[in-house]
Design an enzyme around this catalytic site. Sequence first.
Site: not given
Ligand SMILES: O=CCCC(=O)O
Length: 470
Positions: A231, A157-160, A265, A362, A209, A133-134
């Site tokens: 990743e 399949k995306h985050a819920s 991340c 993390e 994820g 989701w980020n």
């Molecule tokens: O959350 C990780 C990836 C962030 C990005 O690709 O800019």
Amino acid sequence: MTIATTNPATGEVERTFDPLPEPEIDRRVGRAADAFRSYRRTGMDERARWMNAAADILDAERDRAAALLTREMGKTITAARAEAAKCAAACRYYAEHAAGFLADRPADAEAVGAARAYVRYQPLGPVLAVMPWNFPLWQVIRFAAPGLMAGNAGLLKHASNVPQTALFLEELFRRAGFPEGVFQTLLIGSGQVERVLRDPRVRAVTLTGGEPAGRSVASVAADELKPSVLELGGSDPFVVTASADVPRAAEAAATSRCLNNGQSCISAKRFIVVEDVADEFEQAFVERMRALTVGDPMDESTDVGPLVSEQGRSDVEDLVADAVKQGATVLCGGARPPGKGWYYPPTVVAGVTPDMRMYHEEVFGPVASLFRVRDLDEAIDLANAIGFGLGSNAWTDDPRERERLVDDMEAGQVFINGTTTSYPQLPFGGVKRSGYGRELSREGARAFCNVKTVWIGHGAESAESDAPTE
Ligand SMILES: O=CCCC(=O)O
């Protein structure tokens, strides 16, 4: 987890969705397999036209897409617009470059006793993309732009918690002109991923994820002997040496740590500073972290919006509490503000030791660990001391230090005098527990290809060579 849009700024559930029933999942996988059979024969020009059309839609509808992101996962509206623009740029990049990345590659025919020899990059088929989701648009486009240009079909399949963004993406590729079934969203829970991945019509998987999800998808993929790209998380080091431009480094440190409300991340998370400049860095860094505006993500002047969920915020609080209990010191932030929404302030924690969870794990929120070290050797040892190896950052004006850092940082990428960023032009991925495989650039285009060796012996027909030449 229910499939729902829950606004992190208010805590209110805005929309819920029923997961797809199993027969519908099977039907969609079948549609992807059928679509792939004809889509793989389309030309690069045609795919590029559709990919450019997707970029045009993203540009034209940037505000609509951005508002969706902000409502579903809380990133600031400014960051959300930038994400949509980056996605459009990546679509255009692959529309322009995929044909070159995937052109037949000539080999030395004579050395292998052939009349002609070359390598052909061919798509694998439907690829399952399990996405977080980020960066709900970007992480998907990062797979889909190269993946579809290579001739694969995508099943998302995306985050819920980002279902509306997931549906927007399906609609995006359809409206851009890609044939029905080439890119589909599966609104399913994580419990249904294994079933899709074990389906023989699905040929590969990519996942961005956390480690547990990565481990579980990778083990199913291994059991099925299907290729996977992972990743996973990161706790990127940010080394500041005595030769660094400290004010610039401190500014970049705060920006990187609070990127995406601290939920990236590749945010720098562990700040490792050589003692000659440690006081100066600490003061400037803490000052900048304190100066960031926390608030409504729809407000253009906000720097840091809410965390994604109540659970996300309490995970961050638990890590800080564990560190403080064991003797760490909070230099700024460290306590949630009153009121609704899952806000957490930019926080700097000093005195983090290996007994503390924060040292190894993390922190997915705007919390920095600050370390002081004697010299560059100690800085590199500390940077490499944990299990992650995604990005890394270092600040130095000394060419010899720079070379050491480039050589010795255990990470998928090293950024000197800058902060880790993903660019369509550069490969992206990690080492160690941050995953394997590469996205973006040429590597991303080839990630889901059969690298087929073609060897053609001597004969009348092979004399009329249409093989690629060096
Ligand atoms: O959350 C990780 C990836 C962030 C990005 O690709 O800019």
